[in-house]
Design a protein around this motif. Structure first.
Motif, PDB file in Angstrom:
ATOM      1  N   GLU A   1       0.830  -1.204   0.000  1.00 18.56           N
ATOM      2  CA  GLU A   1       0.000   0.000   0.000  1.00 18.56           C
ATOM      3  C   GLU A   1       0.866   1.256   0.000  1.00 18.56           C
ATOM      4  N   LYS A   2       2.020   1.200   0.661  1.00 14.45           N
ATOM      5  CA  LYS A   2       2.942   2.325   0.710  1.00 14.45           C
ATOM      6  C   LYS A   2       4.114   2.081  -0.230  1.00 14.45           C
ATOM      7  N   GLN A   3       4.774   3.169  -0.623  1.00 15.05           N
ATOM      8  CA  GLN A   3       5.944   3.058  -1.481  1.00 15.05           C
ATOM      9  C   GLN A   3       7.024   2.216  -0.803  1.00 15.05           C
ATOM     10  N   ALA A   4       7.578   1.256  -1.528  1.00 14.69           N
ATOM     11  CA  ALA A   4       8.601   0.384  -0.956  1.00 14.69           C
ATOM     12  C   ALA A   4       9.662   0.108  -2.010  1.00 14.69           C
ATOM     13  N   ASP A   5      10.886  -0.020  -1.566  1.00 13.52           N
ATOM     14  CA  ASP A   5      12.001  -0.342  -2.455  1.00 13.52           C
ATOM     15  C   ASP A   5      12.372  -1.814  -2.282  1.00 13.52           C
ATOM     16  N   PHE A   6      12.759  -2.444  -3.375  1.00 11.53           N
ATOM     17  CA  PHE A   6      13.104  -3.858  -3.343  1.00 11.53           C
ATOM     18  C   PHE A   6      14.460  -4.076  -3.982  1.00 11.53           C
ATOM     19  N   GLN A   7      15.169  -5.042  -3.468  1.00  7.15           N
ATOM     20  CA  GLN A   7      16.475  -5.390  -4.021  1.00  7.15           C
ATOM     21  C   GLN A   7      16.718  -6.875  -3.843  1.00  7.15           C
TER      22      GLN A   7
END
Length: 466
Positions: free
Chosen positions: A309-315
């Motif tokens: 739902e919220k902005q999230a960064d993935f790696q």
């Protein structure tokens, strides 16, 4: 010009003020005014022979000529992209800098800070440049501080694009090109665009000012940090800040990691299904998602999709495979008489073992072992072994060098046998991971992408030696 003459010339130039900001060194001996006037006389737009509009100017690895990332890239001048390009529109500001497909955010941060100081900006970005008729001939220049002196870097305005969009730094305004041209000049100074991928903002500060960069960690602040910041602002210093997002990304995810870190959430079912879906409500933080096969010690490919739902960064986290091998130190005194005598019989009159002699020796040994099924050592493998251990460059192995090789082979043989748990004579990727932690190198040999690497004894020794 000889080294002494060049040194004397440089000393003379410095005494005459060459290398100062008011009289910058001409990088690669390119004189901006001379080249500009020549273009006016010939009626041709400037083309920089030292930084051509070719793949070599883009990079050497990820942006090299064979990389998929440079497919469809061409070079165009601003007048080919927009009808009325401008060098600077209504003064330079931070919105003029938008990152492209290059990992040079550190440089962009330095350029953004540069726009807040007009005096320093004018030193780096000379204002006597324009796309107006009567002034424009496709040549621009910028000035940077390098190793104690200011240099004037000349470029043409051909910029890398894909389609009609600039590939790297660009302005949010669309018609403004000073930031893209500044990045190109800095790329030329460093050899290519790819050389700008990865760096520190302080490096940009130093190259834009010639000053000394100082860093402060807020986790351990200086007692007078606020006063230091005030003083720096009063003196017109460039300043920037960054946050550490590395977190725990470099953790080695072995058994101990999972024993010491409890799971924050897990899927409700653990059954043999193609797809498992779960919903979680987690507090802000950094989380590690670990997919697994239904049965242990199996290889599998996973497609992990996360909707938040919220902005999230993935790696994606690659689990590093490390080797911690003690270097084998052997002197001639460490060689016993029995081995010394054996070496004398094998080496012959020259007292050295060639690749062909080594192949004959090793194949004779392995054929006597019932626990090894192999076609033998190839001559290429033997040459590789000799090249890696041949310290004197003779192309052969002396007594000590052969002793080191023999010790390595015995060690690798023990590792191979102990880690081949199922005794199949091959190694799966799981077995390989444990094996390379004891060997000195790793080479991914999963040729068909099956998740299993099959190595016979000779292939294992060859990988270990390389």
């Amino acid at each position: 010009m000889s080294g002494i003459a060049a040194s004397l010339q440089r000393l003379w130039d410095h005494r005459q003020g060459v290398g100062t900001n008011s009289q910058a060194m001409k990088y690669l001996n390119q004189d901006y005014e001379v080249l500009r006037q020549r273009c006016f006389q010939t009626g041709q737009l400037f083309q920089d022979e030292y930084f051509p509009a070719q793949t070599s100017s883009l990079g050497f690895n990820e942006l090299g000529k064979d990389s998929y990332k440079v497919r469809g890239v061409s070079w165009k001048r601003p007048r080919e992209l927009v009808s009325e390009p401008k060098f600077i529109v209504s003064g330079a500001n931070r919105t003029d800098i938008c990152q492209g497909a290059l990992g040079d955010c550190w440089l962009l941060a330095a350029i953004a800070s540069l726009t807040l100081n007009e005096e320093v900006l004018a030193r780096v970005v000379p204002r006597d440049q324009s796309f107006m008729d009567g002034e424009y001939v496709g040549i621009f220049h910028f000035q940077f501080w390098q190793f104690g002196e200011w240099v004037d870097v000349v470029i043409d305005d051909r910029l890398p694009v894909r389609g009609e969009e600039l590939l790297f730094v660009h302005s949010a305004e669309g018609r403004e090109f000073w930031s893209a041209l500044l990045e190109k000049a800095y790329a030329k100074l460093n050899g290519c665009y790819e050389a700008l991928s990865g760096g520190s903002t302080t490096e940009g500060f130093e190259d834009f000012t010639g000053g000394i960069a100082e860093a402060h960690e807020l986790s351990r602040p200086h007692p007078h940090l606020f006063h230091i910041i005030q003083k720096a602002l009063d003196r017109g210093s460039l300043m920037g800040c960054s946050i550490d997002l590395s977190g725990q990304r470099n953790l080695h995810l072995d058994r101990n990691f999972f024993l010491r870190h409890a799971s924050a959430a897990r899927s409700e079912t653990f059954i043999s299904l193609r797809e498992v879906c779960s919903r979680f409500c987690l507090p802000p933080g950094e989380y590690l998602i670990v997919p697994s096969t239904y049965e242990p010690n199996k290889n599998g490919d996973f497609c992990v999709r996360v909707f938040s739902e919220k902005q999230a960064d993935f790696q994606e986290l690659e689990d590093p495979v490390e080797s911690r091998v003690e270097k084998i130190q052997i002197s001639e005194d460490d060689v016993d008489d029995r081995f010394r005598g054996l070496f004398g019989q094998l080496a012959g009159q020259d007292c050295e073992i060639s690749a062909f002699e080594l192949q004959k020796i090793l194949n004779k040994v392995v054929t006597k072992r019932s626990d090894i099924q192999t076609d033998g050592f190839s001559i290429a493998t033997c040459r590789n072994m000799i090249n890696l251990l041949d310290k004197d460059g003779s192309g052969k192995l002396g007594l000590v060098e052969f002793k080191v090789l023999w010790t390595k082979i015995e060690n690798y043989l023990n590792i191979y046998r102990s880690k081949d748990v199922d005794k199949t004579g091959t190694m799966s990727s799981v077995e390989m991971r444990t094996a390379v932690q004891e060997a000195d190198t790793f080479n991914a040999l999963d040729r068909d992408g099956s998740g299993t690497v099959e190595l016979n004894m000779m292939e294992w020794l060859n990988v270990s030696m390389l």
